[in-house]
Design an enzyme around this catalytic site. Sequence first.
Site, short mmCIF file in Angstrom:
data_model
loop_
_atom_site.label_atom_id
_atom_site.label_comp_id
_atom_site.label_asym_id
_atom_site.label_seq_id
_atom_site.Cartn_x
_atom_site.Cartn_y
_atom_site.Cartn_z
N LEU A 198 1.04 -0.76 -0.05
CA LEU A 198 -0.12 0.01 0.13
C LEU A 198 0.48 1.61 -0.36
O LEU A 198 1.56 1.47 0.77
CB LEU A 198 -0.98 0.01 1.47
CG LEU A 198 -1.70 1.27 1.61
CD1 LEU A 198 -2.90 1.49 0.47
CD2 LEU A 198 -2.61 1.53 2.74
N VAL A 228 4.77 -1.27 3.19
CA VAL A 228 4.88 0.09 2.47
C VAL A 228 5.88 0.49 1.70
O VAL A 228 6.38 0.65 1.64
CB VAL A 228 4.68 0.38 4.11
CG1 VAL A 228 4.24 2.17 3.97
CG2 VAL A 228 3.97 0.94 5.13
N LYS A 229 4.47 1.44 0.73
CA LYS A 229 5.11 1.58 -0.57
C LYS A 229 6.13 3.11 -0.45
O LYS A 229 5.15 4.33 -0.46
CB LYS A 229 4.39 0.89 -1.75
CG LYS A 229 5.41 1.10 -2.89
CD LYS A 229 4.05 0.27 -4.00
CE LYS A 229 4.43 0.05 -5.12
NZ LYS A 229 3.19 -0.02 -5.91
N VAL A 230 7.05 2.88 -0.55
CA VAL A 230 7.64 4.83 -0.43
C VAL A 230 7.99 4.88 -2.04
O VAL A 230 9.31 4.29 -2.06
CB VAL A 230 8.79 4.71 0.88
CG1 VAL A 230 9.05 5.66 0.92
CG2 VAL A 230 7.93 4.25 2.30
#
Length: 936
Positions: free
Chosen positions: A109, A140-142
């Site tokens: 996400l 967690v997509k960064v």
Amino acid sequence: MSNPLTELGTAGQAVWLDFVSRDFLKEGGLEKLVREDGLTGVTSNPSIFEKAMGEGTAYDDSLHAFLKQSDADVVDVYEHLAVADIRAAADILRPVYDRMDGLDGYVSLEVSPYLAMNTQDTLEEGRRLWAAVDRPNLMVKVPGTEAGAPAIRALIEDGINVNVTLLFSVDSYLAVAEAYVAGLEARAAAGKPVRGIASVSSFFVSRIDAQIDKKIDKRLAEGDKDADALKALKGKVAIANAKVAYQHYLELMQSARWQALEAKGAAPQRLLWASTGVKNPDYPDTLYVDTLVGPDTVNTMPPKTMDAFRDHGKVARTIDTDIDAARRVLADVDRFGLDLPGITAALVEDGAQQFSDAADALLAGVAGKRVAFLGDALNAATLQLPESLQKSVEATLARAAREGWTRRMWQGDATLWTNTDEAQWQGWFAAAKGKQVDAAAVRALADDVQRDGLRHAVLLGMGGSSLGPEVLARTLGCQGGAELHVLDSTDPAQIRTVQSKIDIEKTLFIVSSKSGSTLEPEILAAYFYEQAGRNGKQFVAVTDPGSKLEALAKADGYRAIFHGDATIGGRYSVLSVFGIVPFGIAGHDVERFFADTQAMVRACGPSAPPAANPGVQLGVVIGESVKAGRDKLTIVASPGIESIGSWLEQLLAESTGKEGKGVIPVDGEPLAPPDEYGNDRMFAYLRVAGDDTADLDAKVDALAAAGHPVVRITLARPELIGQEFFRWEVATAIAGAVIGIDPFDQPDVEASKIKTRALTDAFEQSGSLGDATPLATDGSLAFYGDASLKADGTAGGILAAHLGRLSDHDYAAVLAYVERNAEHEAVLTRIRKAIRETSGRATVGGFGPRFLHSTGQAYKGGPNSGVFLQITADPATDLPIPGRRITFGVVIAAQAQGDLQVLVERGRRTLRVHIVGGDVDAGLAQLADAVSTALA
């Protein structure tokens, strides 16, 4: 049953799906892929959710159920829906995660793409999403930007799984690989476990070839001498780039640093091949899967690519074959000047922008569904714009989306405006949420006032301290509390009129002044303090902390002091104590009022994209109208909300009327047929649904049909007026950005105050304001102005000469320093109507000194297109000011003279008409007749 997808897993490459949707999950699509194709992960991004969530009805039931519990900001609605999908996908993949001991089985996400260039905000959002999803197999997509790398390191140190996205270059990959290793090392140094933390580096592929191929095709079309060599590079650069990145990965795995971490149980940060769907239809549809197969890698495929590979994909270890050839390809790219570093840098920016655009589209879709759900709980607005203006508005809304205007506005980013002191004036956002007002304290005061038998309340204030409360009182009346009267004049007759409507002993006086040193409330408070027998318990102060008024209130024993917020300008203060304390004293439910207002506050929130943001959209329309020469914003209101124009006048004029540009608001001018208006108009039509508006509707329809810009706003009920306060505050701030001014200062207001102060100080010394010789007198009218206006010396001749100075795009201002009452307003309207009908020019009107704290800024600092008719009068009977030599009659005369002096200094076209002898009614009647004669 084996197929090419399952064989990838055997070859050491994880198969992930670059897609998720509610229907897909409900119908068992993900479970089927896990079961039949060996799928071990899912990625998502705003583009994916935009397609799934923004279209169709799959999410409507969940959205409605969520909003039935409580209204929410657009981003919170989206996040609620997205988190539910991510959790569902994570739960489906949980057996994979458990079976592989945390090495796979992840769903990703993405943090908000708007944060790609902000380290701290990215870090905070990553932590928040991790807690919100609450699944160990979340990634967690960064973004792997320069700002993203420190956030990645910190998240890994926190023990949060990270999918690093938007990697296009080897250097970017090395930076985030370093961030991963450093995060694990910091964790280990703190004595925390490194086992069970996972990360992937999403290395984008096909987009590189798309850009390289464009450059090559351009060179080929130009007949480049290296055509054959260039042609041989097509479709190979992205693969070569990925293969070289994988070599760096292998080197890292052999390093002493990694070996030490691996010994502690750390898992490698795998390279994930992203953007693996081909862009060029001439290329094999499985190109970016076939050529990048290898151990400890991931390939995330869109459904179409996955279907193709399942059907005819080829599984062989290719990721580390022909490495020398890959390096030669990259060398040739450099040799031929194709600028791979420039392309990859641009792709990062473009990728972030694409995700932002997708997020805008997604949130706009969610916003639209929220609006539909809210129905009449949110004030509706429609726009009818001529084609050229519509195109300008659309272009500016698109620019506002690209440049993040909504978020920047809420953050107080001064670069949105003039990059001066705008950041210091942003307290009005918190005020709109009800955070500046202590509702319980207001309610307690109202109860005390009622218990003590104070039946009336008189508000002594000017501008932002009086206009909002007056609109609330005239719109919503009294609800069992004290009846509110607003006194914002120094005219002796006006003061007497208010005094005649109250019982002094049963009246609460609200002295309201942000600065605490404004002349009018100061002398009015002194007057009524004496009239009330110096009983401080009949007085309440509303002022900013530390002001002169606060000190006076304490010294004189005022019943209560309510503090404003120094970061809120007066014209933006209606939703702060300055508007709400008088509103509450009148018996209104403050909490209910703010609850009704929140639907608009959320609709205009930082997550609402410009095109779906009511306030931003209106602001762009106003700003672009001004730039197109339509700077006369004409306010039309139905009976239930008729008084709102006086508040809008100040907000718009004082905020935008400066540096020779801005909005000239036109209020109280009767509507006319379309042919009586020039092309300098735009119209804002506000109506309450229950009002009889058939006549107004027809007239506004005719204006729109004739090509005039029209904004229509409908309130289901008058109690929703708070929504309009906030919509227009946002709109005004955004209009300032479009026009290119600071919407929070008022550089020309002080000029009149300085002149007035000099005149009153002189009077204190000499007993005179000085004498001026009139151009001419006619009956009870004396005229003062340029000698060129004398004409034949008659009232009609002088007025004809003055009004003859009106030209295209000008406006006529009729400004009267007399008592504001229905009879006088009717005379001013008659004068304005005659001027408009004869000249076709816009007209504005106002009563002094009230307008000095409202539209006066625009008259002095805005466009030099006004022709000013100032009306003054001898008072029939004056009133003293306690402790002062000056009287109220002297003060209002000094205010008129001071303002006229500034207008003349600014090169404005002015004429003053003074009514001699104190019979204001007769003098105004004579003036109206003379105007009719002049225009005949």
